[in-house]
Design a protein around this motif. Structure first.
Motif, PDB file in Angstrom:
ATOM      1  N   ALA A  78       0.829  -1.210   0.000  1.00 28.46           N
ATOM      2  CA  ALA A  78       0.000   0.000   0.000  1.00 28.46           C
ATOM      3  C   ALA A  78       0.860   1.255   0.000  1.00 28.46           C
ATOM      4  O   ALA A  78       0.597   2.213  -0.750  1.00 28.46           O
ATOM      5  N   ILE A  79       1.895   1.268   0.828  1.00 26.06           N
ATOM      6  CA  ILE A  79       2.783   2.440   0.885  1.00 26.06           C
ATOM      7  C   ILE A  79       3.470   2.661  -0.458  1.00 26.06           C
ATOM      8  O   ILE A  79       3.547   3.794  -0.954  1.00 26.06           O
ATOM      9  N   PHE A  80       3.958   1.587  -1.053  1.00 26.69           N
ATOM     10  CA  PHE A  80       4.645   1.724  -2.340  1.00 26.69           C
ATOM     11  C   PHE A  80       3.724   2.338  -3.387  1.00 26.69           C
ATOM     12  O   PHE A  80       4.102   3.292  -4.083  1.00 26.69           O
ATOM     13  N   PHE A  81       2.516   1.800  -3.532  1.00 22.72           N
ATOM     14  CA  PHE A  81       1.641   2.275  -4.600  1.00 22.72           C
ATOM     15  C   PHE A  81       1.074   3.657  -4.319  1.00 22.72           C
ATOM     16  O   PHE A  81       0.829   4.427  -5.266  1.00 22.72           O
ATOM     17  N   VAL A  82       0.871   4.019  -3.063  1.00 24.26           N
ATOM     18  CA  VAL A  82       0.449   5.388  -2.758  1.00 24.26           C
ATOM     19  C   VAL A  82       1.530   6.374  -3.168  1.00 24.26           C
ATOM     20  O   VAL A  82       1.261   7.402  -3.812  1.00 24.26           O
ATOM     21  N   MET A  83       2.769   6.081  -2.814  1.00 21.44           N
ATOM     22  CA  MET A  83       3.865   6.967  -3.176  1.00 21.44           C
ATOM     23  C   MET A  83       4.122   6.956  -4.688  1.00 21.44           C
ATOM     24  O   MET A  83       4.467   7.989  -5.284  1.00 21.44           O
ATOM     25  N   PHE A  84       3.950   5.808  -5.303  1.00 24.35           N
ATOM     26  CA  PHE A  84       4.080   5.696  -6.756  1.00 24.35           C
ATOM     27  C   PHE A  84       3.055   6.592  -7.442  1.00 24.35           C
ATOM     28  O   PHE A  84       3.381   7.351  -8.374  1.00 24.35           O
ATOM     29  N   TRP A  85       1.796   6.514  -6.996  1.00 25.40           N
ATOM     30  CA  TRP A  85       0.739   7.337  -7.581  1.00 25.40           C
ATOM     31  C   TRP A  85       1.028   8.819  -7.372  1.00 25.40           C
ATOM     32  O   TRP A  85       0.884   9.629  -8.290  1.00 25.40           O
ATOM     33  N   TRP A  86       1.449   9.191  -6.154  1.00 28.07           N
ATOM     34  CA  TRP A  86       1.703  10.604  -5.872  1.00 28.07           C
ATOM     35  C   TRP A  86       2.855  11.130  -6.715  1.00 28.07           C
ATOM     36  O   TRP A  86       2.784  12.228  -7.276  1.00 28.07           O
ATOM     37  N   ALA A  87       3.933  10.354  -6.812  1.00 28.48           N
ATOM     38  CA  ALA A  87       5.098  10.808  -7.577  1.00 28.48           C
ATOM     39  C   ALA A  87       4.760  10.967  -9.048  1.00 28.48           C
ATOM     40  O   ALA A  87       5.233  11.902  -9.706  1.00 28.48           O
ATOM     41  N   TYR A  88       3.935  10.072  -9.568  1.00 26.99           N
ATOM     42  CA  TYR A  88       3.606  10.123 -10.991  1.00 26.99           C
ATOM     43  C   TYR A  88       2.583  11.212 -11.305  1.00 26.99           C
ATOM     44  O   TYR A  88       2.682  11.884 -12.335  1.00 26.99           O
ATOM     45  N   ASN A  89       1.623  11.402 -10.430  1.00 28.44           N
ATOM     46  CA  ASN A  89       0.497  12.287 -10.743  1.00 28.44           C
ATOM     47  C   ASN A  89       0.535  13.653 -10.072  1.00 28.44           C
ATOM     48  O   ASN A  89      -0.091  14.594 -10.567  1.00 28.44           O
ATOM     49  N   GLY A 341      10.674  -9.702  -5.435  1.00 24.75           N
ATOM     50  CA  GLY A 341       9.586  -8.739  -5.468  1.00 24.75           C
ATOM     51  C   GLY A 341      10.060  -7.384  -4.961  1.00 24.75           C
ATOM     52  O   GLY A 341      10.992  -7.290  -4.162  1.00 24.75           O
ATOM     53  N   ILE A 342       9.406  -6.345  -5.419  1.00 23.10           N
ATOM     54  CA  ILE A 342       9.854  -5.009  -5.044  1.00 23.10           C
ATOM     55  C   ILE A 342       9.664  -4.759  -3.550  1.00 23.10           C
ATOM     56  O   ILE A 342      10.431  -4.022  -2.925  1.00 23.10           O
ATOM     57  N   ILE A 343       8.674  -5.408  -2.933  1.00 22.06           N
ATOM     58  CA  ILE A 343       8.474  -5.262  -1.489  1.00 22.06           C
ATOM     59  C   ILE A 343       9.536  -6.061  -0.729  1.00 22.06           C
ATOM     60  O   ILE A 343      10.039  -5.616   0.311  1.00 22.06           O
ATOM     61  N   GLY A 344       9.899  -7.224  -1.242  1.00 22.67           N
ATOM     62  CA  GLY A 344      10.996  -7.970  -0.627  1.00 22.67           C
ATOM     63  C   GLY A 344      12.292  -7.196  -0.678  1.00 22.67           C
ATOM     64  O   GLY A 344      13.052  -7.163   0.295  1.00 22.67           O
ATOM     65  N   ASN A 345      12.550  -6.550  -1.822  1.00 22.53           N
ATOM     66  CA  ASN A 345      13.726  -5.687  -1.922  1.00 22.53           C
ATOM     67  C   ASN A 345      13.680  -4.560  -0.905  1.00 22.53           C
ATOM     68  O   ASN A 345      14.702  -4.199  -0.305  1.00 22.53           O
ATOM     69  N   ALA A 346      12.504  -3.984  -0.695  1.00 30.38           N
ATOM     70  CA  ALA A 346      12.367  -2.871   0.250  1.00 30.38           C
ATOM     71  C   ALA A 346      12.703  -3.316   1.672  1.00 30.38           C
ATOM     72  O   ALA A 346      13.432  -2.622   2.396  1.00 30.38           O
ATOM     73  N   PHE A 347      12.200  -4.475   2.080  1.00 31.04           N
ATOM     74  CA  PHE A 347      12.499  -4.956   3.436  1.00 31.04           C
ATOM     75  C   PHE A 347      13.960  -5.385   3.554  1.00 31.04           C
ATOM     76  O   PHE A 347      14.554  -5.240   4.633  1.00 31.04           O
ATOM     77  N   HIS A 348      14.543  -5.872   2.490  1.00 32.57           N
ATOM     78  CA  HIS A 348      15.963  -6.206   2.527  1.00 32.57           C
ATOM     79  C   HIS A 348      16.813  -4.948   2.670  1.00 32.57           C
ATOM     80  O   HIS A 348      17.859  -4.950   3.328  1.00 32.57           O
ATOM     81  N   GLY A 351      13.146  -1.537   5.038  1.00 28.37           N
ATOM     82  CA  GLY A 351      11.855  -1.731   5.687  1.00 28.37           C
ATOM     83  C   GLY A 351      10.754  -0.950   4.995  1.00 28.37           C
ATOM     84  O   GLY A 351      10.850  -0.595   3.810  1.00 28.37           O
ATOM     85  N   LEU A 352       9.693  -0.646   5.750  1.00 29.69           N
ATOM     86  CA  LEU A 352       8.539   0.021   5.173  1.00 29.69           C
ATOM     87  C   LEU A 352       8.897   1.385   4.587  1.00 29.69           C
ATOM     88  O   LEU A 352       8.377   1.781   3.534  1.00 29.69           O
ATOM     89  N   TRP A 353       9.769   2.120   5.253  1.00 29.76           N
ATOM     90  CA  TRP A 353      10.130   3.444   4.745  1.00 29.76           C
ATOM     91  C   TRP A 353      10.850   3.347   3.402  1.00 29.76           C
ATOM     92  O   TRP A 353      10.768   4.250   2.576  1.00 29.76           O
ATOM     93  N   MET A 354      11.538   2.220   3.171  1.00 30.72           N
ATOM     94  CA  MET A 354      12.193   2.039   1.882  1.00 30.72           C
ATOM     95  C   MET A 354      11.162   1.770   0.784  1.00 30.72           C
ATOM     96  O   MET A 354      11.365   2.159  -0.373  1.00 30.72           O
ATOM     97  N   ALA A 355      10.041   1.132   1.130  1.00 28.33           N
ATOM     98  CA  ALA A 355       8.959   0.954   0.156  1.00 28.33           C
ATOM     99  C   ALA A 355       8.436   2.306  -0.308  1.00 28.33           C
ATOM    100  O   ALA A 355       8.105   2.495  -1.487  1.00 28.33           O
ATOM    101  N   ALA A 356       8.369   3.273   0.626  1.00 23.58           N
ATOM    102  CA  ALA A 356       7.946   4.625   0.257  1.00 23.58           C
ATOM    103  C   ALA A 356       8.953   5.272  -0.685  1.00 23.58           C
ATOM    104  O   ALA A 356       8.574   5.914  -1.679  1.00 23.58           O
ATOM    105  N   ILE A 357      10.238   5.127  -0.395  1.00 23.26           N
ATOM    106  CA  ILE A 357      11.271   5.715  -1.259  1.00 23.26           C
ATOM    107  C   ILE A 357      11.236   5.082  -2.646  1.00 23.26           C
ATOM    108  O   ILE A 357      11.325   5.783  -3.672  1.00 23.26           O
TER     109      ILE A 357
END
Length: 453
Positions: A78-89, A341-348, A351-357
């Motif tokens: 959810a965090i990834f796609f919210v930030m993805f949408w905001w950055a794009y739009n 997966g991109i979320i697995g990469n984020a936790f590696h 963590g969650l804040w990396m999913a936002a980045i």
């Protein structure tokens, strides 16, 4: 509480939601159908959706996961796609960057187009038929070369569609396609073949179908997509018949098998509909969050260190898709490369804040590239680049994103260098030559025809 049901429901959501967003953007908001963003979302339907269904329905787990791991997976998504949408739009910076870039391009005359297309085909041969064993140069050709013939296909095809009386471009398209398929079959990877096939819907959309009725455009692209899927499934059935790099004899034998169009309903062809990216994402949550520590900013260090050949730096950063199975003893039966997966990469990586980045960066970069396409929809060089990048864009959500980031950056840099040389040798032109004056009517008479003289 069993985690199978929520993961399965998540899978159904992620299969249909990305596809619905693509159609909404195209049919309601009037966005283009084939863009970097939409190719990425198309991949999300498989590498989030189908992967979650595979995990939930078949109970494909590599760890012992409490429900908290699943909640972290959902939250990170959810965090990834919210930030993805905001950055794009909503983020203005990517649009401002795109507005000030790519103001000139090489003139797409016959000489310049044939020059660039020939370079793409030649580098494809160097990556397969004549591999280069020179540090740095060898890595560049071996990693990127097999995707470049697809760029040549798209380049020649686009120029022929813009100027159908020029049979040189038509003949070059046929030759480039044959060579692209031949090069793609040197090895077991599907990305080069996928890129060669995707060159056709990508090119036809931006050259012609962009200006036609959406229903007709969707139907044509679906037809080509189904055809490409059938070819990939046929290839999947025998792509592991020879491990390692193939030779010309094996490549020709694979072409004959493709022409027979025999689709194996079991084995590797069936595995094309099974994905373990969510399984590995959950494992990353367990290994690098619940039971261990992340390797902070690992993807950044991997990208920065990648230009240095591993024979010069044996202990340089390794992709998590390789290091994780190696550390867990999965190399006992040979080389293993997992898609975390991109979320697995984020936790590696944090963590969650990396999913936002990651959402911020990926959405922003895709917006830059898509804005360039929208501003110059008749620029054949951008279309060729998109075709070569297409398999990496579709599979980016599967990961390893460190590897795919290096490959996408490498393709972009290589294209820019080739185009700079081409512009110096054959002349360049202002971006106005690639504008479409009346997008709504698709009036090609308003487009500067001198660009293809």
């Amino acid at each position: 509480m069993s985690i199978d049901t929520p993961i399965t429901l998540f899978g159904f959501l992620m299969v249909f939601a990305p596809l619905a967003v693509i159609l909404y953007n195209y049919l309601v908001l009037g966005d283009d159908l084939i863009t970097a963003r939409h190719l990425f979302l198309l991949g999300c339907a498989k590498f989030f959706g189908v992967a979650a269904l595979t995990t939930g329905i078949t109970k494909l787990y590599r760890g012992n996961h409490p429900f908290s791991d699943v909640l972290l997976l959902f939250t990170g998504t959810a965090i990834f796609f919210v930030m993805f949408w905001w950055a794009y739009n909503r983020w203005n910076l990517p649009s401002r960057i795109a507005a000030s870039r790519w103001r000139r391009s090489p003139s797409p005359n016959v000489a310049g187009v044939l020059f660039v297309g020939s370079i793409g085909l030649f580098l494809g041969l160097l990556a397969s038929v004549l591999p280069v064993d020179i540090p740095v140069i060898g890595q560049i050709t071996n990693v990127l070369g097999k995707l470049l013939p697809a760029a040549s296909v798209a380049l020649f095809l686009f120029c022929w569609l813009r100027n159908p009386v020029n049979i040189i471009f038509l003949a070059a398209t046929g030759f480039a396609l044959m060579l692209a398929v031949f090069v793609a079959l040197f090895g077991a990877g599907r990305h080069p073949l996928f890129a060669a096939l995707m060159a056709f819907p990508i090119t036809w959309y931006w050259a012609r179908w962009r200006y036609q009725r959406p229903s007709a455009t969707i139907g044509r692209i679906l037809a080509l997509g189904v055809g490409a899927a059938i070819v990939i499934l046929a290839y999947s059935g025998f792509r592991h018949d020879h491990m390692g790099e193939a030779d010309s004899g094996i490549a020709m034998d694979r072409i004959k098998q493709l022409l027979r169009f025999e689709i194996d309903t079991g084995g590797d062809a069936e595995s094309a509909l099974r994905e373990d990216a969510i399984t590995v994402s959950l494992l990353c949550i367990e290994e690098f969050h619940r039971n261990g520590e992340p390797e902070y900013f690992h993807t950044l260090w991997y990208v920065l260190s990648n230009p240095v050949p591993r024979q010069w730096w044996p202990n340089k950063p390794q992709a998590v898709g390789e290091s994780l199975p190696e550390n867990l003893g999965e190399f006992s039966d040979g080389y293993v490369n997992w898609g975390p997966g991109i979320i697995g990469n984020a936790f590696h990586d944090g963590g969650l804040w990396m999913a936002a980045i990651y959402g911020l960066v990926v959405g922003g970069v895709f917006r830059i590239f898509d804005d360039l396409l929208r501003r110059q929809p008749s620029n054949p060089w951008l279309i060729a680049m998109l075709a070569a990048m297409s398999p990496k864009l579709v599979a980016y959500s599967r990961g390893d994103i460190a590897v795919y980031t290096v490959e996408l950056l490498g393709l972009a840099i290589l294209f820019i260098v080739i185009l700079k040389v081409t512009g110096l040798a054959f002349g360049s032109t202002e971006e106005d030559e690639f504008h479409v004056v009346d997008d709504d009517e698709g009036d090609w008479d308003h487009i500067e025809e001198t660009a293809l003289d």
